[in-house]
Design a protein around this motif. Sequence first.
Motif: not given
Length: 319
Positions: A13, A41, A46, A76, A246, A249, A279, A285-286
């Motif tokens: 992470n 991220g 992710s 998160s 991301g 991911d 995305n 990334a998320q």
Amino acid sequence: MGKTFDVVGVGLNATDILLLVPQFPAYGGKAPFVREIRSPGGQVASAMVACAKLGLRTKYIGSVGDDEGGRILMRSLKAAGIDITHVQLRSDCPNQSAYIIIDQTTGERTILWKRPDCLQIVPDQIAPEQILGARVLHIDGHDTAAVEHAARIAHEHGIPVTVDVDTIYRGFDRVLPFVDYLIASTNFPVQWTSQRDPFLALELIQREYGMRVAAMTLGPYGALALHEGRFHYSPAFVVNCQDTTGAGDVFHGAFCYAIVNEYSIEDALDFSNAMAALNCKSLGAQGGIRGIRAARRLIRDGERRSKPEFVVRTGSSGP
């Protein structure tokens, strides 16, 4: 016996600091940035957030620092409804961080990252019962001995193992025999085999290690996979890209969803490409992880990129 989790993830992470710039500066140059954003991220974290947002019962196993970056990351995971029972909180240790420079003209990013040694995970910190409740195990390659241990447990109990790997890790050859679904970055197969042709590189890896699927993501061109003796190519979707951070991911999280739901390889690649593209429409990334309906709409109505020349030349299947 019933499974407690659809997907368990073991691996990295990070806490990302995004810097938006009008365009990437020349070497030795100087440029203002437009905006700074701090967000969660990391490869596996992710991917697990993507799985959770797709409705899967998800668990994350990893180590997190006890600084503000670690707190951002933990919030998160909790917000996504991910089980964090076996997240290891490391005292007096900063979380992994990444400085990500995003070129606003293209959405492409350049990453500078650091992971303190105090975050290392070792095999004896992962007990078999942490893995055995999963329908699918997803790993990366960073703490190689630990992910080998987790993958071995899963393999010995018939749990499919997926891996996200973007560079060559020392000892990773001991992980690959336990992998069912290898989805590597664009450069990994060529680097691993010293074979410049990506088709031959994937064939060599699959022949040596016997995984069900040997695949690679192709950045803006989509993904290529070898399955049951055939290559399958899925073109990427054309979207208004703000940030590619991301995307890979989220692709892996979506692919885990496809495995759980027994998609065909063609549908799995298309769905994963769609989730990754969506995305890219938001920052972080998320930041742009969407749901199943949005992905299906994009698959149905979205514009696809042209095949790259090396795919056209070989006539691989796919749109």
